[in-house]
Scaffold this active site. Structure first.
Site, PDB file in Angstrom:
ATOM      1  N   ASP A 273      -3.048  35.787  26.674  1.00  0.00           N
ATOM      2  CA  ASP A 273      -2.205  36.566  25.678  1.00  0.00           C
ATOM      3  C   ASP A 273      -0.870  34.990  25.531  1.00  0.00           C
ATOM      4  O   ASP A 273      -1.292  34.201  25.429  1.00  0.00           O
ATOM      5  CB  ASP A 273      -1.703  37.234  27.179  1.00  0.00           C
TER       6      ASP A 273
HETATM    7  C1  BGC Z   1       1.436  41.482  25.393  1.00  0.00           C
HETATM    8  C2  BGC Z   1       0.233  41.598  25.087  1.00  0.00           C
HETATM    9  C3  BGC Z   1       0.265  41.514  23.393  1.00  0.00           C
HETATM   10  C4  BGC Z   1       0.517  40.212  22.386  1.00  0.00           C
HETATM   11  C5  BGC Z   1       0.955  40.194  21.088  1.00  0.00           C
HETATM   12  C6  BGC Z   1       1.622  40.051  24.630  1.00  0.00           C
HETATM   13  O1  BGC Z   1       3.152  39.362  25.270  1.00  0.00           O
HETATM   14  O2  BGC Z   1       0.868  41.406  26.268  1.00  0.00           O
HETATM   15  O3  BGC Z   1      -0.304  42.671  24.795  1.00  0.00           O
HETATM   16  O4  BGC Z   1      -1.331  42.028  22.413  1.00  0.00           O
HETATM   17  O5  BGC Z   1       1.755  39.874  23.226  1.00  0.00           O
HETATM   18  O6  BGC Z   1       1.984  40.705  20.640  1.00  0.00           O
END
Ligand code: BGC
Length: 744
Positions: A273
């Protein structure tokens, strides 16, 4: 509109596998040969470049793309930028095309209901359809990878991200997650199932906080939706931010290698992530960036989202012998394999003239409305305030969320444009004008209801009208990532405003907009009719009006237990029994001294404008052997006077087992449409292995003994009989074929 299909090659392979097993194997071999051929020509830096995922905006250096230092990009949402980046990638030495990832969760330009609301439809066909449409719009401007679906089960509505998932039930979650994967793929996007794993159970409901889940519960409860996603063809997984039992998911070899690779045989890739690898330092398991990069890659994270740690440190880690190059090769192989399966090497780049301005098309609007109206849950309807009666001549629409074009989208709007929204106020106006009903509107307060200055005008509107439709709840900013709540009540002074409206004595229906069940306190007594609308999306207004005016009977059911108080969290229906079940007259049993122990509305709950009767339940085979199915038939009759849809729910309980088993577990459901007086005989089936459970080491057991069966329209379903499992079947970790995940 261009609709390239995800994994045409994969579909062809599957087809061929059925018809000509050898030809399919050849196509698969062909991909492997091409991947290995390419890999053999790559320098170490080029390989690690493929493992680097960078966002639009800072710190993207566009030249890095041409230099082969980037394998994938995120937050690219228009065709011009996609085309520019892809052209740069084609200038790189090996011309490896890029993945373009984006959070396409519930639509791109056209907004469908948020996933938790969509789950309330209990309709996998609609989940598939909503995902497919979001994907098609995103693919039209060159996005080819979505960070969705979220497969995190949550039993705690304090956690803001519960809105991005399917709620609290592993069976519903597995069916809907699989349907969403299929839909996204059919619309042209590869999926990244997230957040692997246990992210939905942070302590105190606090986003990012640590999670403690026994492994047996991981296997039984939290992992099945991920497994379902994999079996539906998910291309990638995203590691979660949280630490699971003290081991951060981003460096968790048990999750990323033992379970995902060895037990489930996943051959796609895993991304971290956002800066998740860097956060290993914050978790206190890595000393510095090099340490973090090494731990993540060794555990099984193939791509570094926004950490830049792989590109900075892995070359040196490999040269120093701390990371075997074979580990890098395997990660790159997985990424290249995905790109090839997506057809990226063979397909022309996106035409920069493509734009999302052509959306929402009339067809997209029609579908968004169809999905949204099935997500609405009628929680209570005392005195049949709803639907709007023929005698009503005027309606006061009160509340800040009635006319909140952006807030009816909820979080993760991708390319949402508020001006595309048909608000609830507008939906009511349009419908009311067809029958000459006057509509007054009074917001009563701002979105967060900080002051009641505008209350007098709202009271006056209510007093001058035959019916009050109050639209309150959670503005979008109170839901989603980093939106944990310690108080799940209606924020600000909303309760005070609603009490004042109820005190006018006018019939009143409350429409709640929001991303989680809200604590209603005494409003549940004061307000006769309550409709949960979640975040209903672009066509939320017409969909809500369809139900308020009775053009469609509500058919949504709660995918999550609705509490009476925040202090009841975590609260879920499929809990274990205790040695001291609640007894009103015995203090020393399961209870609170200051609150009821029961929820306000149970899991699976939702009323209709019509009524349904259940009769003649029958269990086909009272004795079950391995490989058989528990088959339950029941006749469902529409005994009311309107057409409607019912979600028929089948629950089981294993009353005596070697470990305590839940009081009830949803094992199958089916949504059925019935006209007044119409009856249908339904047959629901549970595969034998779905009657079992796991041990901490992953062993799966189906134990000999009785299984109780319950059928009904919510989790208070009636017992209908028992089946008996004749022999205990024990399956070692990784050898169990999953089956509960077959999307309907
Ligand atoms: C979130 C993810 C997301 C990623 C990209 C993160 O802060 O936890 O779910 O896909 O950002 O936007």
């Amino acid at each position: 509109m261009r609709q390239f299909r995800f994994s045409v090659l994969v579909r062809v392979c599957l087809f061929l596998l059925l018809v000509f097993p050898t030809a399919a194997a050849t196509a698969q071999d062909d991909i492997e040969r091409r991947v290995n051929d390419l890999l053999a020509r790559m320098t170490l830096e080029e390989k690690i470049g493929q493992m680097n995922l960078i966002s639009h905006g800072l710190p993207l250096r566009w030249e890095d793309i041409a230099e082969g230092k980037v394998g994938a990009l995120l937050n690219f949402n228009n065709a011009q930028d996609v085309a520019r980046a892809q052209a740069l990638a084609r200038q790189s030495r090996l011309k490896i095309p890029l993945l373009f990832g984006l959070d396409v969760l519930h639509g791109f330009r056209t907004q469908f209901p948020l996933p938790l609301g969509e789950a309330a439809a209990f309709n996998p066909r609609l989940s598939r359809l909503a995902s497919e449409w979001g994907a098609r719009e995103a693919a039209h401007v060159g996005v080819n990878w979505t960070f969705a679906p979220m497969a995190d089960l949550s039993r705690d509505s304090r956690w803001g991200r519960i809105v991005e998932g399917f709620g609290e039930d592993p069976h519903l979650g597995s069916v809907l997650t699989a349907a969403r994967v299929e839909g996204f793929q059919a619309g042209g996007l590869a999926t990244a199932v997230k957040h692997f794993a246990g992210y939905g159970a942070p302590q105190g409901g606090r986003d990012y906080d640590t999670t403690y889940i026994p492994r047996a519960s991981m296997y039984d409860i939290y992992l099945p939706p991920f497994r379902a996603a994999l079996e539906a063809g998910a291309a990638s997984f995203m590691a979660a931010f949280n630490a699971l039992n003290g081991e951060p998911s981003t460096a968790n070899a048990w999750l990323l290698t033992d379970v995902l690779r060895h037990q489930w045989g996943f051959d796609g890739f895993v991304t971290s992530d956002w800066a998740g690898i860097h956060e290993l330092i914050g978790h206190g398991v890595a000393e510095d960036g090099a340490d973090a990069a090494r731990m993540a890659v060794m555990a099984g994270v193939d791509m570094d989202m926004m950490g830049r740690l792989y590109i900075q440190h892995l070359p040196e880690e490999v040269r120093a012998g701390r990371v075997p190059e074979s580990v890098i090769d395997e990660a790159v192989r997985r990424i290249l394999r995905t790109k090839m399966k997506l057809g990226l090497f063979d397909k022309p780049d996106i035409d920069p003239a493509h734009t999302d301005a052509e959306f929402p098309t009339p067809e997209a609007r029609r579908l968004a409305r169809e999905v949204a109206r099935e997500t609405l849950v009628l929680l209570q309807n005392r005195g049949d305030v709803l639907p709007v009666k023929p005698g009503i001549r005027s309606v006061a629409v009160v509340g800040p969320l009635a006319d909140a074009p952006r807030d009816q989208f909820g979080p993760h709007g991708a390319r949402a444009h508020p001006e595309d929204s048909v608000t609830i106020l507008e939906g009511i106006r349009r419908r009311a004008s067809q029958t000459g009903i006057d509509v007054r509107h009074a917001p009563a307060c701002d979105l967060f209801c900080r002051s009641t200055d505008q209350l007098p005008a709202a009271i006056a509107a209510a007093q001058a009208s035959d019916l009050v439709i109050a639209v309150f709840g959670e503005p979008g900013d109170l839901s989603g990532e980093a939106a944990s709540r310690a108080h799940m009540n209606l924020s600000g002074r909303q309760a005070e405003v609603l009490e004042a409206l109820a005190a006018t004595g006018k019939p009143i229906a409350l429409v709640i907009v929001g991303g989680r069940p809200l604590v209603l306190g005494n409003l549940a007594e004061k307000i006769p009719s309550i409709l949960m609308a979640w975040y209903p999306g672009t066509e939320g207004g017409p969909a809500v009006a369809d139900v308020l005016f009775g053009d469609v009977s509500p058919s949504g059911k709660l995918p999550v237990t609705w509490p009476r108080a925040t202090g009841q969290m975590p609260l879920y229906y499929n809990r274990l029994p205790t040695g001291r079940p609640t007894l009103a007259e015995n203090r020393f049993t399961l209870k609170y001294q200051d609150e009821e122990i029961t929820p306000l509305y149970p899991f699976g709950w939702g009323l209709s404008y019509t009524r349904f009767g259940y009769s003649e339940p029958a269990i086909a085979k009272p004795q079950l052997e391995a490989g058989e199915e528990l088959e339950v038939s029941v006749t469902v009759t529409n005994t009311g006077d309107r057409p409607g849809q019912e979600v028929v729910q089948l629950y089981t309980r294993d009353p005596v087992a070697s470990r305590s088993r839940p009081l009830q577990e949803l094992k199958a459901f089916e949504k059925v449409a019935l006209n007044p007086g119409e009856a249908k005989r339904l047959t629901l089936r549970i595969p034998f292995e779905d009657l079992g459970f796991h041990l901490d080491d992953g062993t799966h057991l189906v134990e000999a003994g009785a299984i109780q069966v319950f059928v009904g329209g919510n989790s208070l379903a009636e017992p209908v009989g028992e089946a008996r499992i004749m022999e205990t079947i024990r399956t070692p970790p990784g050898q169990r074929a999953s089956s509960s995940t077959i999307a309907q």
